[in-house]
Design an enzyme around this catalytic site. Sequence first.
Site, short mmCIF file in Angstrom:
data_model
loop_
_atom_site.label_atom_id
_atom_site.label_comp_id
_atom_site.label_asym_id
_atom_site.label_seq_id
_atom_site.Cartn_x
_atom_site.Cartn_y
_atom_site.Cartn_z
N ASP A 1 0.86 -1.18 0.00
CA ASP A 1 0.00 0.00 0.00
C ASP A 1 0.90 1.24 0.00
O ASP A 1 1.32 1.69 -1.06
CB ASP A 1 -0.91 -0.10 1.24
CG ASP A 1 -1.98 0.98 1.29
OD1 ASP A 1 -2.48 1.36 0.23
OD2 ASP A 1 -2.31 1.43 2.40
N ARG B 1 -10.67 -13.04 5.47
CA ARG B 1 -9.48 -13.69 4.91
C ARG B 1 -9.82 -14.96 4.14
O ARG B 1 -9.10 -15.39 3.26
CB ARG B 1 -8.50 -14.08 6.04
CG ARG B 1 -7.89 -12.92 6.78
CD ARG B 1 -6.72 -13.41 7.64
NE ARG B 1 -6.35 -12.46 8.69
CZ ARG B 1 -5.51 -11.45 8.51
NH1 ARG B 1 -4.98 -11.22 7.34
NH2 ARG B 1 -5.22 -10.65 9.52
P1 IMP Z 1 1.84 -0.54 3.80
O1 IMP Z 1 2.89 -0.66 4.88
O2 IMP Z 1 1.14 0.79 3.86
O3 IMP Z 1 2.34 -0.85 2.43
O4 IMP Z 1 0.68 -1.54 4.16
C1 IMP Z 1 0.92 -2.84 4.28
C2 IMP Z 1 -0.10 -3.54 5.15
O5 IMP Z 1 -1.33 -2.81 5.35
C3 IMP Z 1 -0.50 -4.79 4.45
O6 IMP Z 1 0.42 -5.82 4.73
C4 IMP Z 1 -1.88 -5.04 4.96
O7 IMP Z 1 -1.81 -5.76 6.16
C5 IMP Z 1 -2.44 -3.68 5.21
N1 IMP Z 1 -3.29 -3.22 4.08
C6 IMP Z 1 -3.01 -2.24 3.20
N2 IMP Z 1 -4.00 -2.09 2.32
C7 IMP Z 1 -4.94 -3.01 2.64
C8 IMP Z 1 -6.22 -3.35 2.07
O8 IMP Z 1 -6.71 -2.77 1.08
N3 IMP Z 1 -6.89 -4.37 2.67
C9 IMP Z 1 -6.40 -5.04 3.75
N4 IMP Z 1 -5.22 -4.75 4.31
C10 IMP Z 1 -4.49 -3.74 3.76
#
Ligand code: IMP
Length: 177
Positions: free
Chosen positions: A106, A168
């Site tokens: 994300d 999930r």
């Molecule tokens: P990041 O560190 O912002 O890249 O986010 C990573 C973590 O956020 C992922 O491993 C997910 O656990 C959670 N996450 C981000 N986007 C989503 C989504 O659309 N649905 C569910 N979990 C998400």
Amino acid sequence: MQDVKIHDKVFTVMIEAKQINERIKTLADSINVEYKDKKPLFLGVLNGAFLFAADLFKEINIECEISFVKVSSYSGTESSGALKNLIGISHSIKDRHVIVLEDIVDTGDTARYIIEELKRHETASIKFATLLFKPKALKHNFKPDYSCFEIDPAFVVGFGLDYDGLGRNLNDIYVLK
Ligand code: IMP
Ligand code: MG
């Protein structure tokens, strides 16, 4: 396919199981070629990547190993924000060709953190494979080496991904309606 209600929100199908399985098979085919004779070590990131890791692993036909890690986030007592901790690197990953398996990238925060941590272990190489990638949400100079699907920055559930613990077990990937 029907919408699903999880907690207070309604989700609608975005990527069907068949498409997911096809993309995972394609990714496995590339890894089978690229990592032949390299005995890669897959590192699945719990909890979200467990289904992606399992399905991909079943399609790998070269010598390989798998293990799982977890990123625990906890709020710092200082105002510096959330601190992270990578747990589960139990056996030596030194000199190994590591392929990290994540459910979604994300902001890229988690991915970047994991890679920085792994770099301290003198691996032979590190690549990052993710089931889903939200390029428009990215806040870091990071791009996964492999991503099965690039999606817009909306909240998704299913195939390992949760909304507050639920969802999930859905076989397809759903997006917030
Ligand atoms: P990041 O560190 O912002 O890249 O986010 C990573 C973590 O956020 C992922 O491993 C997910 O656990 C959670 N996450 C981000 N986007 C989503 C989504 O659309 N649905 C569910 N979990 C998400
Ligand atoms: Mg995750």
